[in-house]
Motif scaffolding. Structure first.
Motif, PDB file in Angstrom:
ATOM      1  N   ILE A  49       0.835  -1.205   0.000  1.00 17.12           N
ATOM      2  CA  ILE A  49       0.000   0.000   0.000  1.00 17.12           C
ATOM      3  C   ILE A  49       0.868   1.253   0.000  1.00 17.12           C
ATOM      4  CG2 ILE A  49      -1.647   1.365   1.337  1.00 17.12           C
ATOM      5  CD1 ILE A  49      -2.914  -1.162   2.308  1.00 17.12           C
ATOM      6  N   ALA A  50       1.906   1.248   0.842  1.00 20.61           N
ATOM      7  CA  ALA A  50       2.707   2.452   1.042  1.00 20.61           C
ATOM      8  C   ALA A  50       3.475   2.864  -0.208  1.00 20.61           C
ATOM      9  CB  ALA A  50       3.675   2.246   2.215  1.00 20.61           C
ATOM     10  N   LEU A  51       4.120   1.903  -0.884  1.00 21.85           N
ATOM     11  CA  LEU A  51       4.930   2.253  -2.055  1.00 21.85           C
ATOM     12  C   LEU A  51       4.092   2.812  -3.208  1.00 21.85           C
ATOM     13  CD1 LEU A  51       7.727  -0.479  -2.249  1.00 21.85           C
ATOM     14  CD2 LEU A  51       7.945   1.944  -1.698  1.00 21.85           C
ATOM     15  N   PRO A  52       2.969   2.177  -3.587  1.00 26.95           N
ATOM     16  CA  PRO A  52       2.150   2.784  -4.654  1.00 26.95           C
ATOM     17  C   PRO A  52       1.654   4.183  -4.303  1.00 26.95           C
ATOM     18  CG  PRO A  52       1.522   0.497  -4.345  1.00 26.95           C
ATOM     19  CD  PRO A  52       2.463   0.841  -3.218  1.00 26.95           C
ATOM     20  N   LEU A  53       1.229   4.380  -3.055  1.00 30.00           N
ATOM     21  CA  LEU A  53       0.769   5.710  -2.652  1.00 30.00           C
ATOM     22  C   LEU A  53       1.908   6.722  -2.670  1.00 30.00           C
ATOM     23  CD1 LEU A  53      -1.682   4.881   0.272  1.00 30.00           C
ATOM     24  CD2 LEU A  53      -2.253   5.780  -1.976  1.00 30.00           C
ATOM     25  N   LEU A  54       3.110   6.292  -2.285  1.00 33.84           N
ATOM     26  CA  LEU A  54       4.264   7.181  -2.335  1.00 33.84           C
ATOM     27  C   LEU A  54       4.568   7.587  -3.767  1.00 33.84           C
ATOM     28  CD1 LEU A  54       6.737   8.572  -1.088  1.00 33.84           C
ATOM     29  CD2 LEU A  54       7.963   6.403  -1.281  1.00 33.84           C
ATOM     30  N   LEU A  55       4.561   6.626  -4.684  1.00 35.40           N
ATOM     31  CA  LEU A  55       4.842   6.924  -6.092  1.00 35.40           C
ATOM     32  C   LEU A  55       3.776   7.832  -6.685  1.00 35.40           C
ATOM     33  CD1 LEU A  55       6.053   3.408  -7.301  1.00 35.40           C
ATOM     34  CD2 LEU A  55       7.450   5.425  -6.828  1.00 35.40           C
ATOM     35  N   ILE A  56       2.508   7.564  -6.365  1.00 37.71           N
ATOM     36  CA  ILE A  56       1.419   8.413  -6.864  1.00 37.71           C
ATOM     37  C   ILE A  56       1.575   9.836  -6.340  1.00 37.71           C
ATOM     38  CG2 ILE A  56      -1.068   8.808  -6.747  1.00 37.71           C
ATOM     39  CD1 ILE A  56      -1.433   5.761  -6.735  1.00 37.71           C
ATOM     40  N   SER A  57       1.893   9.971  -5.048  1.00 37.43           N
ATOM     41  CA  SER A  57       2.067  11.300  -4.454  1.00 37.43           C
ATOM     42  C   SER A  57       3.225  12.041  -5.111  1.00 37.43           C
ATOM     43  CB  SER A  57       2.315  11.173  -2.948  1.00 37.43           C
ATOM     44  OG  SER A  57       1.246  10.539  -2.307  1.00 37.43           O
ATOM     45  N   MET A  58       4.329  11.329  -5.376  1.00 37.65           N
ATOM     46  CA  MET A  58       5.487  11.963  -5.998  1.00 37.65           C
ATOM     47  C   MET A  58       5.162  12.433  -7.410  1.00 37.65           C
ATOM     48  SD  MET A  58       8.523   9.410  -4.674  1.00 37.65           S
ATOM     49  CE  MET A  58       9.785  10.196  -5.671  1.00 37.65           C
ATOM     50  N   VAL A  59       4.420  11.624  -8.159  1.00 40.41           N
ATOM     51  CA  VAL A  59       4.035  12.016  -9.526  1.00 40.41           C
ATOM     52  C   VAL A  59       3.121  13.229  -9.490  1.00 40.41           C
ATOM     53  CG1 VAL A  59       2.747  11.297 -11.564  1.00 40.41           C
ATOM     54  CG2 VAL A  59       4.359   9.713 -10.502  1.00 40.41           C
ATOM     55  N   LEU A  60       2.153  13.226  -8.581  1.00 39.09           N
ATOM     56  CA  LEU A  60       1.228  14.360  -8.479  1.00 39.09           C
ATOM     57  C   LEU A  60       1.957  15.642  -8.101  1.00 39.09           C
ATOM     58  CD1 LEU A  60      -1.852  12.695  -6.720  1.00 39.09           C
ATOM     59  CD2 LEU A  60      -1.639  13.371  -9.118  1.00 39.09           C
ATOM     60  N   TYR A  62       5.142  16.242  -8.574  1.00 38.70           N
ATOM     61  CA  TYR A  62       6.008  16.596  -9.704  1.00 38.70           C
ATOM     62  C   TYR A  62       5.226  17.388 -10.746  1.00 38.70           C
ATOM     63  CZ  TYR A  62       8.847  15.989 -13.906  1.00 38.70           C
ATOM     64  OH  TYR A  62       9.563  16.214 -15.060  1.00 38.70           O
ATOM     65  N   ARG A  63       4.004  16.935 -11.029  1.00 32.20           N
ATOM     66  CA  ARG A  63       3.165  17.641 -12.005  1.00 32.20           C
ATOM     67  C   ARG A  63       2.671  18.970 -11.425  1.00 32.20           C
ATOM     68  NH1 ARG A  63       4.196  17.375 -16.513  1.00 32.20           N
ATOM     69  NH2 ARG A  63       2.154  18.267 -16.993  1.00 32.20           N
ATOM     70  N   ARG A  68       0.110  26.008 -13.148  1.00 33.78           N
ATOM     71  CA  ARG A  68      -0.046  27.366 -12.632  1.00 33.78           C
ATOM     72  C   ARG A  68      -0.084  27.413 -11.109  1.00 33.78           C
ATOM     73  NH1 ARG A  68      -5.023  31.485 -14.225  1.00 33.78           N
ATOM     74  NH2 ARG A  68      -4.321  33.238 -12.952  1.00 33.78           N
ATOM     75  N   VAL A  69      -0.789  26.468 -10.499  1.00 34.40           N
ATOM     76  CA  VAL A  69      -0.894  26.450  -9.039  1.00 34.40           C
ATOM     77  C   VAL A  69       0.479  26.238  -8.407  1.00 34.40           C
ATOM     78  CG1 VAL A  69      -1.873  25.219  -7.067  1.00 34.40           C
ATOM     79  CG2 VAL A  69      -3.271  25.629  -9.094  1.00 34.40           C
ATOM     80  N   GLY A  70       1.240  25.294  -8.947  1.00 32.06           N
ATOM     81  CA  GLY A  70       2.564  25.024  -8.413  1.00 32.06           C
ATOM     82  C   GLY A  70       3.494  26.212  -8.551  1.00 32.06           C
ATOM     83  N   ARG A  71       3.406  26.890  -9.689  1.00 30.33           N
ATOM     84  CA  ARG A  71       4.255  28.081  -9.875  1.00 30.33           C
ATOM     85  C   ARG A  71       3.867  29.185  -8.893  1.00 30.33           C
ATOM     86  NH1 ARG A  71       3.663  26.594 -15.442  1.00 30.33           N
ATOM     87  NH2 ARG A  71       1.981  28.105 -15.713  1.00 30.33           N
ATOM     88  N   ALA A  72       2.578  29.267  -8.561  1.00 27.26           N
ATOM     89  CA  ALA A  72       2.144  30.243  -7.559  1.00 27.26           C
ATOM     90  C   ALA A  72       2.695  29.877  -6.182  1.00 27.26           C
ATOM     91  CB  ALA A  72       0.622  30.305  -7.520  1.00 27.26           C
ATOM     92  N   PHE A  73       2.685  28.588  -5.852  1.00 30.08           N
ATOM     93  CA  PHE A  73       3.272  28.149  -4.584  1.00 30.08           C
ATOM     94  C   PHE A  73       4.746  28.548  -4.503  1.00 30.08           C
ATOM     95  CE2 PHE A  73       0.140  24.354  -4.153  1.00 30.08           C
ATOM     96  CZ  PHE A  73      -0.814  25.218  -3.610  1.00 30.08           C
ATOM     97  N   ILE A  74       5.471  28.298  -5.586  1.00 26.41           N
ATOM     98  CA  ILE A  74       6.901  28.605  -5.612  1.00 26.41           C
ATOM     99  C   ILE A  74       7.133  30.110  -5.461  1.00 26.41           C
ATOM    100  CG2 ILE A  74       8.974  28.565  -7.054  1.00 26.41           C
ATOM    101  CD1 ILE A  74       7.914  25.944  -8.260  1.00 26.41           C
ATOM    102  N   ALA A  75       6.318  30.909  -6.142  1.00 24.04           N
ATOM    103  CA  ALA A  75       6.468  32.364  -6.060  1.00 24.04           C
ATOM    104  C   ALA A  75       6.236  32.864  -4.637  1.00 24.04           C
ATOM    105  CB  ALA A  75       5.491  33.030  -7.028  1.00 24.04           C
ATOM    106  N   ILE A  76       5.219  32.325  -3.961  1.00 24.72           N
ATOM    107  CA  ILE A  76       4.943  32.733  -2.584  1.00 24.72           C
ATOM    108  C   ILE A  76       6.074  32.295  -1.656  1.00 24.72           C
ATOM    109  CG2 ILE A  76       3.378  32.369  -0.631  1.00 24.72           C
ATOM    110  CD1 ILE A  76       1.104  32.149  -2.677  1.00 24.72           C
ATOM    111  N   ARG A  77       6.623  31.109  -1.901  1.00 20.01           N
ATOM    112  CA  ARG A  77       7.735  30.628  -1.075  1.00 20.01           C
ATOM    113  C   ARG A  77       8.960  31.525  -1.231  1.00 20.01           C
ATOM    114  NH1 ARG A  77      10.149  25.370  -3.301  1.00 20.01           N
ATOM    115  NH2 ARG A  77      11.086  26.911  -4.689  1.00 20.01           N
ATOM    116  N   GLU A  78       9.245  31.954  -2.444  1.00 17.20           N
ATOM    117  CA  GLU A  78      10.436  32.759  -2.681  1.00 17.20           C
ATOM    118  C   GLU A  78      10.288  34.175  -2.147  1.00 17.20           C
ATOM    119  OE1 GLU A  78      13.180  31.575  -3.707  1.00 17.20           O
ATOM    120  OE2 GLU A  78      12.417  29.578  -4.225  1.00 17.20           O
ATOM    121  N   ASP A  79       9.145  34.810  -2.434  1.00 15.57           N
ATOM    122  CA  ASP A  79       8.915  36.180  -1.976  1.00 15.57           C
ATOM    123  C   ASP A  79       7.413  36.452  -2.015  1.00 15.57           C
ATOM    124  OD1 ASP A  79       8.720  38.951  -1.586  1.00 15.57           O
ATOM    125  OD2 ASP A  79      10.712  39.289  -2.426  1.00 15.57           O
TER     126      ASP A  79
END
Length: 214
Positions: A49-60, A62-63, A68-79
């Motif tokens: 159970i743990a390994l498939p969920l870990l891989l799915i979480s990592m892929v999600l 990564y995407r 756009r949402v991820g880039r907004a997260f990064i922008a808020i983290r930086e400044d």
């Protein structure tokens, strides 16, 4: 809230929830919820159970970093101030980040409850928060792979320290420290890591170097 104030408020909120769970009947009070069924006979089988969920979480994740949402997260983290000046709503994206984190934590908590056969407020103490913080800070918070590597390393570290303590030939105080002083060691590693590896061991630059070499 932002910066250190957000961290303090988060820790305080966790403590409030922990104390509430200690006094509610639905959570079993101080005893907690026990007798949770275990679907597998051995601990190793939980990897199904743990390994498939870990891989799915990592892929999600990564995407997520590439939309756009991820880039907004990064922008808020930086400044956060600069991100707000560019039209990004920090409050909205902070709430969204907390929501996504809570979803992942809920999945992990459900699996852990079956794994441990019980669940109580001791699983959400301040000590646990320090350990999880160590995973992120030392592994690296700027890449989806950093916290995974940090989690694996620091989950195995206490067992390695216990093995060293049981080898024999060590002074009693040192053996006892290796068994019970993991939080002190983790805190020391956080201080050293923030000084010499401010972005963690796994950084986006590692992937960029590999692309350039290819």
């Amino acid at each position: 809230l932002r910066g250190i104030y957000l961290a303090i408020a988060t820790i305080a909120f966790v403590e409030v929830l922990r104390v509430i769970s200690l006094n509610l009947d639905i959570t079993g009070g101080a005893v907690g919820i026990f007798g949770i069924p275990q679907p597998f006979q051995t601990q190793l089988e939980y990897l199904w159970i743990a390994l498939p969920l870990l891989l799915i979480s990592m892929v999600l994740l990564y995407r997520l970093e590439r939309i756009r949402v991820g880039r907004a997260f990064i922008a808020i983290r930086e400044d956060e101030l600069a991100a707000g000046a560019m039209g990004i709503d920090p409050t909205y994206y902070k709430v969204l980040a907390f929501t996504l984190g809570a979803m992942l934590a809920g999945v992990v908590g459900a699996i852990s409850a079956h794994f441990l056969n019980t669940w109580n407020a001791r699983q959400g103490t301040f000590d646990s928060s320090i350990i999880y913080l160590t995973f992120v800070l030392i592994g690296g918070s700027r890449s989806f792979l950093g916290p995974v590597v940090g989690g694996m390393v620091f989950t195995a570290l206490p067992e390695i320290l216990r093995s060293l303590a049981d080898t024999g030939g060590l002074p009693n105080w040192l053996a006892q420290f290796l068994r019970d002083g993991r939080l002190i060691i983790f805190g020391f590693l956080i201080v050293i890591g923030t000084i010499f590896f401010p972005q963690g061991l796994i950084t986006p630059d590692i992937f960029k170097r590999r692309k350039i070499q290819k």
